[in-house]
Design a protein around this motif. Structure first.
Motif, mmCIF file in Angstrom:
data_model
loop_
_atom_site.group_PDB
_atom_site.id
_atom_site.type_symbol
_atom_site.label_atom_id
_atom_site.label_comp_id
_atom_site.label_asym_id
_atom_site.label_seq_id
_atom_site.Cartn_x
_atom_site.Cartn_y
_atom_site.Cartn_z
ATOM 1 N N TRP A 1 0.822 -1.403 0.108
ATOM 2 C CA TRP A 1 -0.107 -0.122 -0.096
ATOM 3 C C TRP A 1 0.814 1.277 -0.069
ATOM 4 N N SER B 1 0.249 7.653 7.722
ATOM 5 C CA SER B 1 -0.877 7.234 7.780
ATOM 6 C C SER B 1 -1.620 7.858 8.928
ATOM 7 N N GLN C 1 -9.011 2.724 -1.803
ATOM 8 C CA GLN C 1 -9.788 3.123 -0.576
ATOM 9 C C GLN C 1 -9.114 4.356 0.126
ATOM 10 N N TYR C 2 -8.375 4.728 -0.465
ATOM 11 C CA TYR C 2 -7.387 5.850 0.194
ATOM 12 C C TYR C 2 -7.565 7.028 -0.185
ATOM 13 N N ASN D 1 -7.268 5.366 5.014
ATOM 14 C CA ASN D 1 -7.670 4.203 4.352
ATOM 15 C C ASN D 1 -9.401 4.502 5.066
ATOM 16 N N LYS E 1 -11.051 1.057 6.399
ATOM 17 C CA LYS E 1 -10.737 0.734 7.639
ATOM 18 C C LYS E 1 -11.744 1.244 8.729
#
Length: 290
Positions: free
Chosen positions: A179, A248, A267-268, A277, A280
Motif C-alpha cells: 500500500w 498514515s 480506498q485511500y 484508508n 478501515k
C-alpha cells in the motif's frame, strides 16, 4: 460550507461512463462516491480543496446496527464477527472454505457468494499480483485495490476453487499489494498477457489436476474456463499529486483531521498531511466538512 454526518462504509468506485469507448482496451477514468448511512454522496473532490473528517466517537455494526465499542473485520460488532459467514477466516483465505465439511456458518451465504462464478486475475497495483473476485465484482475489486492494470485469466465455479488456484499461482506471484508503493505513484506498466501465458504454461499440469478434482462435484458446477480472449484493462485515478513520504492518518488517535485533498486511489484519501484508508473506518460515525 457543507457538513454531512453518518455511518461510514467503503467508498464506491466506478468507471466514468464517458471515459472510454472500449473498456477492454482503453484507459478508463475512475470516480468515487463517499458512502454515509449507505447513501451515496458525490465526494467533494477538487484539487486543492480542503476536507475535514471528524469521528464522533461512536461505532455501529454494519451488519446488525448495534453500537459497539470496537470494530471487527471492517465494521462488525464482536457477536457478528464470531457468527457471520462474511467474517469467517475463509473470506480472507478462500482456499480454506469448509462448506463441503458441513461447517459453514450460513448456508444461504455460501450459495449466494461462495458458489457463484469467480474470476482469477492478474493486476498491477504496486507490482504484479494475483487475486480473485466474483464475476459481478469486476471492476470494483480492482479499483478498491488501486490497480492501474488488470487482466482476468480464469473463470471458475466456486470461491474455494478460485482460492486453490490463487494459492497455486501465489507461489510465483504476490497476492498482496504494497500500500505504501501504491500511494507513492503509478506502477510501472506490465505486459499482463505475457505474464498470463507464462503462468498458465508453467502451472498447466497442476491446473489440470485441480480441474479434475473439483470436476467431481456434482452438486455445483465447479468448472475452470481459460479466458484467452480477454485483454488488459487500464485505470486512471483522480490523483493530482502523490506524496513523497507516506504518513498514515488514524482517527482512533486523532478524531478530527483537516487537510488539502490531493487525490483518491483504492480506498485511500490522499491529503497534504497524510493518507487515510476509508474502508478501515467502516461502521464509524463520521462528520464530513468542506
Amino acid at each position: 460550507m457543507m457538513e454531512l454526518q453518518g455511518i461510514c462504509h467503503k467508498m464506491h468506485a466506478a468507471l466514468k461512463e464517458d471515459s472510454v469507448t472500449d473498456q477492454q482496451a482503453s484507459k478508463a477514468n475512475v470516480e468515487y462516491k463517499f458512502i454515509l448511512d449507505r447513501s451515496e454522496i458525490d465526494l467533494p473532490f477538487l484539487p486543492g480543496q480542503e476536507l475535514e473528517i471528524e469521528w464522533t466517537g461512536n461505532i455501529y455494526c454494519t451488519s446488525c446496527g448495534a453500537k459497539t465499542p470496537k470494530s471487527y473485520a471492517q465494521g462488525h460488532c464482536f457477536k457478528c464477527f464470531k457468527t457471520k459467514a462474511e467474517c469467517d477466516l475463509c473470506i480472507m483465505k478462500p482456499e480454506t472454505c469448509h462448506y463441503h465439511l458441513g461447517t459453514c456458518r450460513e448456508d444461504e451465504f455460501a450459495h449466494n457468494v461462495c458458489f457463484q462464478p469467480h474470476i482469477v486475475y492478474l493486476a498491477n497495483s504496486s507490482a504484479l499480483k494475483v487475486g480473485i473476485t466474483r464475476v459481478n465484482h469486476m471492476p470494483t475489486r480492482w479499483l478498491d485495490q488501486g490497480a492501474t492494470q488488470a487482466l482476468p485469466i480464469l473463470k471458475v465455479g466456486s470461491r474455494r476453487l478460485s482460492g486453490q488456484l490463487e494459492t497455486l499461482f501465489g507461489t510465483q506471484v504476490a497476492d498482496k499489494t504494497d500500500w505504501r508503493k501504491l500511494l507513492k505513484g503509478e506502477a510501472e506498466p506490465l505486459d499482463l498477457i505475457q505474464q498470463r501465458d507464462q503462468i498458465i504454461e508453467e502451472f498447466a499440469p497442476k491446473i489440470q489436476a485441480i480441474r479434475e478434482e473439483f470436476g467431481q462435484n456434482l452438486e455445483f458446477n465447479e468448472s475452470v474456463e481459460f479466458l484467452e480472449k480477454e485483454q488488459p484493462r487500464e485505470f486512471v485515478y483522480p490523483v493530482d499529486q502523490y506524496p513523497e513520504k507516506i504518513k498514515s492518518l488514524n482517527l482512533d488517535k486523532t478524531p478530527k483531521i483537516r487537510g488539502v485533498l490531493h487525490g483518491i486511489k483504492g480506498q485511500y484519501l490522499i491529503f497534504d498531511i497524510g493518507v487515510i484508508n476509508v474502508r478501515k473506518y467502516s461502521g464509524y460515525q463520521l462528520i464530513l466538512r468542506t
